[in-house]
Design an enzyme around this catalytic site. Structure first.
Site, PDB file in Angstrom:
ATOM      1  N   CYS A   2       0.761  -1.097  -0.032  1.00  0.00           N
ATOM      2  CA  CYS A   2      -0.294  -0.001   0.129  1.00  0.00           C
ATOM      3  C   CYS A   2       0.942   1.235   0.002  1.00  0.00           C
ATOM      4  CB  CYS A   2      -0.820  -0.034   1.114  1.00  0.00           C
ATOM      5  SG  CYS A   2      -1.722  -1.555   1.508  1.00  0.00           S
ATOM      6  N   ARG A  27       5.021  -0.089  -6.380  1.00  0.00           N
ATOM      7  CA  ARG A  27       4.952  -1.000  -4.921  1.00  0.00           C
ATOM      8  C   ARG A  27       3.974  -2.164  -5.291  1.00  0.00           C
ATOM      9  NH1 ARG A  27       7.460   1.564  -0.703  1.00  0.00           N
ATOM     10  NH2 ARG A  27       5.780   0.392   0.903  1.00  0.00           N
ATOM     11  N   TRP A  81      -3.327  -2.659  -1.456  1.00  0.00           N
ATOM     12  CA  TRP A  81      -2.912  -3.920  -1.828  1.00  0.00           C
ATOM     13  C   TRP A  81      -3.728  -4.662  -0.735  1.00  0.00           C
ATOM     14  CZ3 TRP A  81       0.379  -8.180   0.095  1.00  0.00           C
ATOM     15  CH2 TRP A  81       0.579  -9.165  -0.685  1.00  0.00           C
ATOM     16  N   ASN A 107      -1.412   2.410   5.976  1.00  0.00           N
ATOM     17  CA  ASN A 107      -0.512   1.198   5.929  1.00  0.00           C
ATOM     18  C   ASN A 107      -0.354   0.560   6.939  1.00  0.00           C
ATOM     19  OD1 ASN A 107      -0.382   2.039   3.159  1.00  0.00           O
ATOM     20  ND2 ASN A 107       1.564   2.656   3.268  1.00  0.00           N
ATOM     21  N   GLY A 108      -0.375  -0.922   6.924  1.00  0.00           N
ATOM     22  CA  GLY A 108      -0.032  -1.552   8.272  1.00  0.00           C
ATOM     23  C   GLY A 108      -0.976  -2.458   8.347  1.00  0.00           C
ATOM     24  N   GLU A 499      16.865 -19.308  -7.303  1.00  0.00           N
ATOM     25  CA  GLU A 499      16.389 -17.886  -7.651  1.00  0.00           C
ATOM     26  C   GLU A 499      15.909 -17.663  -9.099  1.00  0.00           C
ATOM     27  OE1 GLU A 499      15.589 -15.351  -6.333  1.00  0.00           O
ATOM     28  OE2 GLU A 499      15.986 -13.782  -7.646  1.00  0.00           O
ATOM     29  N   LYS A 503      12.285 -16.094 -10.099  1.00  0.00           N
ATOM     30  CA  LYS A 503      12.036 -15.003 -11.141  1.00  0.00           C
ATOM     31  C   LYS A 503      11.120 -15.545 -12.157  1.00  0.00           C
ATOM     32  CE  LYS A 503      13.558 -12.293  -9.453  1.00  0.00           C
ATOM     33  NZ  LYS A 503      13.813 -11.869  -8.175  1.00  0.00           N
ATOM     34  N   GLU A 506       7.647 -15.814 -10.996  1.00  0.00           N
ATOM     35  CA  GLU A 506       6.695 -14.249 -10.492  1.00  0.00           C
ATOM     36  C   GLU A 506       6.720 -13.497 -11.773  1.00  0.00           C
ATOM     37  OE1 GLU A 506       8.815 -11.755  -7.726  1.00  0.00           O
ATOM     38  OE2 GLU A 506      10.653 -12.412  -8.420  1.00  0.00           O
ATOM     39  N   HIS A 522      16.150 -38.614  -7.562  1.00  0.00           N
ATOM     40  CA  HIS A 522      15.104 -39.209  -6.881  1.00  0.00           C
ATOM     41  C   HIS A 522      13.616 -38.695  -6.759  1.00  0.00           C
ATOM     42  CE1 HIS A 522      18.729 -40.703  -4.693  1.00  0.00           C
ATOM     43  NE2 HIS A 522      19.287 -39.350  -4.906  1.00  0.00           N
ATOM     44  N   LYS A 621       5.553  -4.828  -3.794  1.00  0.00           N
ATOM     45  CA  LYS A 621       7.146  -4.748  -3.614  1.00  0.00           C
ATOM     46  C   LYS A 621       7.750  -5.103  -2.180  1.00  0.00           C
ATOM     47  CE  LYS A 621      11.157  -3.336  -5.273  1.00  0.00           C
ATOM     48  NZ  LYS A 621      11.785  -4.338  -5.876  1.00  0.00           N
TER      49      LYS A 621
HETATM   50  C1  F6R Z   1      11.291 -11.543  -5.629  1.00  0.00           C
HETATM   51  C2  F6R Z   1      11.087 -10.607  -4.529  1.00  0.00           C
HETATM   52  C3  F6R Z   1      10.604 -11.099  -3.292  1.00  0.00           C
HETATM   53  C4  F6R Z   1      11.452 -10.207  -1.986  1.00  0.00           C
HETATM   54  C5  F6R Z   1      10.801 -10.678  -0.631  1.00  0.00           C
HETATM   55  C6  F6R Z   1      11.384 -10.210   0.479  1.00  0.00           C
HETATM   56  O1  F6R Z   1      11.636 -10.766  -6.815  1.00  0.00           O
HETATM   57  O2  F6R Z   1      11.248  -9.449  -4.720  1.00  0.00           O
HETATM   58  O3  F6R Z   1      10.681 -12.648  -3.101  1.00  0.00           O
HETATM   59  O4  F6R Z   1      12.851 -10.576  -2.154  1.00  0.00           O
HETATM   60  O5  F6R Z   1       9.544 -10.299  -0.687  1.00  0.00           O
HETATM   61  O6  F6R Z   1      11.516  -8.854  -0.086  1.00  0.00           O
HETATM   62  P1  F6R Z   1      12.779  -8.118   1.007  1.00  0.00           P
HETATM   63  O7  F6R Z   1      13.895  -8.117   0.317  1.00  0.00           O
HETATM   64  O8  F6R Z   1      12.315  -6.253   0.609  1.00  0.00           O
HETATM   65  O9  F6R Z   1      12.526  -8.222   2.356  1.00  0.00           O
END
Ligand code: F6R
Length: 626
Positions: A2, A27, A81, A107-108, A499, A503, A506, A522, A621
Site C-alpha cells: 500500500c 509497489r 494491496w 498502511n500496516g 532464484e 524469477k 513470478e 530421486h 514490492k
Molecule cells: C522477488 C522478490 C521477493 C522479495 C521478498 C523479500 O523478486 O522481490 O521475493 O525478495 O518479498 O523482500 P525484502 O528483500 O524487501 O525483504
C-alpha cells in the site's frame, strides 16, 4: 504494498495526489482512492469530504477525478494491496467515520481489529468495509466528538484525536487523516510502517515513500515510531505520543528522480538488470583500506565481537533468502563458521538455538518486510547480535540491527528484485570475507585478491549484457510455451537455480522448480518428457563433471537443455540445446554473474508471454504485513 500520499497547500490537491500515487505504483496495488476537502460553496455551508475510490489502476481514478473541479487544495490518497478484505471499491481507502467528516488512509495492520470493531459496533458505529483500517476512522471520530457513555472525552482537535486513537491500536500503522471540521489540516502518525513528510514551496506533503515527495522537496523528515505530524498549508508541527513538540531530523535526498524513470528501457526490470555493473562497483566503493583490510564503517560490531561468533543464521524472504543460500557457501568456506539460512517466516515461529555468540544476518531489500523484522526482534531478545543487509537507508531493518551494510542498488522500482539481489550477494560476500579475515582464516593478501576479483564481476556482468542477449532470447523461445521448467545446479549452482526458478515464476507465470542436480534421480526426473526445458547451471566449478552427468540423464529423456556455461566451454554444446555463457570466474563469485542471464531469461519469457514484468500479478514490492 500500500502507498499513502497527502497534500495541503495552494495547488490543486487532486493533481498532487494523483502524481504522488503514480510514483508509488511500482509497489503493487489493486485499488486506489482519494479524499478531497471541498470548501463551503458561495451560499455558505460546511466543508465536506469528497471520497473517490476505484478498483484497478491509478489512471482509472485520475479519469474519474477529471470530472471534479480543481478547487480543493487539501486531500489524502492511497493505493491499496488487499490484506483484510477483498480488492473492492468498498474496501479501498480512504475510509470514513459514520458521518463522513473524518477520512483516513492507512498502511500496516491492526492486530486487535476484531475486538475494536466489535466494541465500536456495540456503540452504534456502522462499518462500510471489511478492512482493519476502518476502525481508525471510527476511533478518531469518537475521540474527536467524545463518547461520555464510554468515558471518552471530546478532544475537538484532529491531531489529538489521532493520537488518542493510536493508543487503542495494537499493530503497525502509517496513517494520514483529514477532518471536514478542520480544513487544510492533515494529521499523521507512524508506528512500524514508513511515513515521510516534507515542506515544499507550495505546501506540506506526506507519503509512505520519499519517491512521492521528491518533485516537491528534497528535505524530508522520516517519522520515527511514536512520532506525529500536523500538516497545514503554512507548515508542519511534530509531536510525540504525549503531544509534546519535538524537533525532527531532516534528511536531504540527493539521488536523482531520473533513477526512478525508465531511461529509455522498455521496462524497469530490464533497466535495473542493466544497472547491475554499477551496483557492484558502488557497493564496493571505499570498502578496502589502503593497508588492504576490509573496512565496513557501519559495522556496529567490534572485531573482538565478531571473533566470538560461532554460528551464523541468515534470515530473509524470497529473493533475499536466495542471497542467503549463496552467503552460506561463502561464510562456511572462508570463515569456517556453521551458517544456516532460514526463511524469516519460519525462523520467527521456531525456537532456534541462539546464544550471545550467534550472529543473525537479516537480508531485506526494502528493510521493512514484516517477517524479517519480527525475526530480528526475536533474535535480539534471545541475545543474538544482528547484522542487517538492506537497500533502504534508515529502514526498520537498518535501525533495528546492531550493524548494517547498505547494498547501494538505489531505488528498485520493478517488483521483482534483480539489482538489489546482486547488491545483497556482493554485501554478503564482503561480510564473509570480513569474518574470514577476523577469524584468521584468510590472510590480508587473500582478502585483497578476492576483493579485487569481486570487483571484476562488474565488468563480467557488462560482458554478459553486451554479448549474451541473443542467446537468452533463443533460450526464452524454448521455454515460453512449456507448461513448466526445471532449474538445476550443484553447490553455488543450486542456490542460483532457486532464484532462477523464482524469477521465472513470478514474472512470466510459468511454473518452475529448482533442484540440486544430484536430487534429480530421486523424483523430479519423472517430470522430464521430450522437449521439457531444463535450465542448468553448468559453469566451471569443482562439481562441473557431476552436473554434466546429471544433464546426461535429462538428455536421455529428451529434455530441452539450456546450459549456463563458462565462456570457452564448447564441450557443453554436445549435450545442451542452448548455451548462455558467462566469463570465467572463481566459483565463489559465479552467483553474481550467472544470476544475470537467469534474470534476463525470466524477463524475456515474460515479455514473450505478454506479462507486465514490472508489476506481476498478486505481488507487492514489500510485504510489511503478514
Ligand atoms: C522477488 C522478490 C521477493 C522479495 C521478498 C523479500 O523478486 O522481490 O521475493 O525478495 O518479498 O523482500 P525484502 O528483500 O524487501 O525483504
Amino acid at each position: 504494498m500500500c502507498g499513502i500520499v497527502g497534500y495541503t497547500g495552494s495547488d490543486t490537491a487532486k493533481d498532487v495526489l494523483i502524481s504522488g500515487l503514480k510514483r508509488l505504483e511500482y509497489r503493487g496495488y489493486d485499488s486506489a482512492g482519494v479524499a478531497l476537502e471541498r470548501a463551503a460553496g458561495p451560499g455558505g455551508g460546511a466543508t465536506c469530504l469528497d471520497i473517490v475510490r476505484r478498483v484497478g489502476k491509478v489512471a482509472g481514478l485520475e479519469s474519474e477525478l477529471a470530472h471534479r473541479d480543481d478547487a480543493s487544495t487539501c486531500g489524502i490518497g492511497h493505493t491499496r494491496w488487499a490484506t483484510h478484505g477483498r480488492p473492492t471499491t468498498a474496501n479501498a481507502h480512504p475510509h470514513t467515520s459514520c458521518d463522513g467528516r473524518i477520512a483516513v488512509v492507512h498502511n500496516g495492520i491492526i492486530e486487535n481489529f476484531a475486538e475494536l470493531r466489535a466494541e465500536l459496533e456495540s456503540r452504534g458505529h456502522r462499518f462500510a468495509s471489511e478492512t482493519d483500517t476502518e476502525v481508525f476512522a471510527h476511533l478518531i471520530e469518537e475521540a474527536y466528538d467524545g463518547r461520555p457513555d464510554a468515558g471518552i472525552p471530546a478532544t475537538g482537535d484532529l491531531m489529538a484525536a489521532v493520537r488518542a486513537a493510536c493508543t487503542r491500536v495494537v499493530g503497525a500503522y502509517g496513517l494520514a487523516a483529514v477532518c471536514a471540521d478542520e480544513p487544510g489540516v492533515i494529521a499523521v502518525a507512524r508506528k512500524d510502517s514508513p511515513i515521510v513528510v516534507g515542506r515544499g514551496e507550495r505546501g506540506s506533503y506526506v507519503a509512505s515513500d520519499v519517491i512521492a515527495l521528491i518533485d516537491a522537496t528534497r528535505d524530508v523528515v522520516v517519522l520515527e515510531d511514536g512520532q506525529f505530524a500536523r500538516l497545514t498549508p503554512e507548515g508542519i508541527e511534530f509531536s510525540d505520543e504525549q503531544g509534546r513538540p519535538i524537533e525532527p531530523d531532516v534528511t536531504h535526498i540527493d539521488w536523482d528522480i531520473d533513477l526512478a524513470e525508465k531511461g529509455g528501457y522498455p521496462d524497469f526490470m530490464l533497466k535495473e538488470i542493466c544497472e547491475q555493473p554499477r551496483v557492484v562497483r558502488d557497493t564496493l566503493v571505499g570498502r578496502l583500506s589502503p593497508t588492504g583490510e576490509l573496512d565496513i564503517d557501519e559495522l556496529g560490531l567490534s572485531f573482538e565481537e565478531l571473533d566470538l561468533i560461532d554460528r551464523v543464521y541468515v534470515i530473509a524472504c524470497g529473493t533475499s533468502y536466495h542471497a542467503g543460500l549463496i552467503a552460506k557457501n561463502l561464510i562456511e568456506a572462508w570463515a569456517r563458521i556453521p551458517c544456516e539460512v532460514e526463511a524469516a517466516s519460519e525462523f520467527r515461529y521456531r525456537n532456534p538455538i541462539i546464544t550471545p555468540s550467534t550472529l543473525v544476518v537479516a537480508v531485506s531489500q526494502s528493510g521493512e518486510t514484516a517477517d524479517t523484522l519480527a525475526a530480528i526482534r526475536d533474535a535480539r531478545i534471545k541475545g543474538a547480535k544482528v547484522f542487517g543487509i538492506t537497500n533502504v537507508v534508515g529502514s526498520p531493518v537498518a535501525r533495528e540491527s546492531d550493524g548494517v551494510i547498505y547494498t547501494k542498488a538505489n531505488k528498485e522500482i520493478a517488483v521483482a528484485s534483480t539489482k538489489s539481489f546482486i547488491g545483497q550477494i556482493v554485501s554478503l560476500t564482503l561480510l564473509a570475507l570480513l569474518l574470514g579475515q577476523v577469524k584468521g582464516k584468510l590472510t590480508v593478501g587473500q582478502v585483497r585478491m578476492l576483493f579485487r576479483e569481486l570487483g571484476d564481476t562488474a565488468a563480467q556482468i557488462q560482458w554478459i549484457l553486451d554479448t549474451q542477449r541473443e542467446a537468452v532470447h533463443e533460450a526464452a523461445l524454448a521455454c515460453k510455451d512449456a507448461p513448466s521448467a526445471l532449474f538445476v545446479g550443484r553447490g553455488m549452482g543450486a542456490a542460483i537455480s532457486y532464484e532462477g526458478a523464482l524469477k521465472l515464476k513470478e514474472v512470466s507465470y510459468l511454473h518452475a522448480e529448482a533442484y540440486a542436480a544430484g536430487e534429480m534421480k530421486h523424483g523430479p526426473i519423472a517430470l522430464i518428457d521430450p522437449g521439457f526445458p531444463v535450465i542448468a547451471v553448468a559453469t566451471d566449478s569443482p562439481v562441473y563433471d557431476k552436473v554434466v552427468s546429471n544433464l546426461k540423464e535429462c538428455e536421455a529423456r529428451g529434455a530441452n537443455i539450456i546450459a549456463l556455461a563458462t565462456e570457452g566451454d564448447e564441450d557443453i554444446r554436445r549435450i545442451a540445446d542452448h548455451v548462455i555463457y558467462i566469463p570465467p570466474v572463481r566459483d565463489a563469485f559465479c552467483a553474481i554473474t550467472a544470476s544475470v542471464p537467469l534474470q534476463l531469461l525470466a524477463r524475456e519469457v515474460a515479455v514473450m508471454r505478454g506479462c507486465d514484468v514490472d508489476q506481476p500479478r498478486n505481488l507487492a514490492k514489500s510485504v510489511t504485513v503478514e
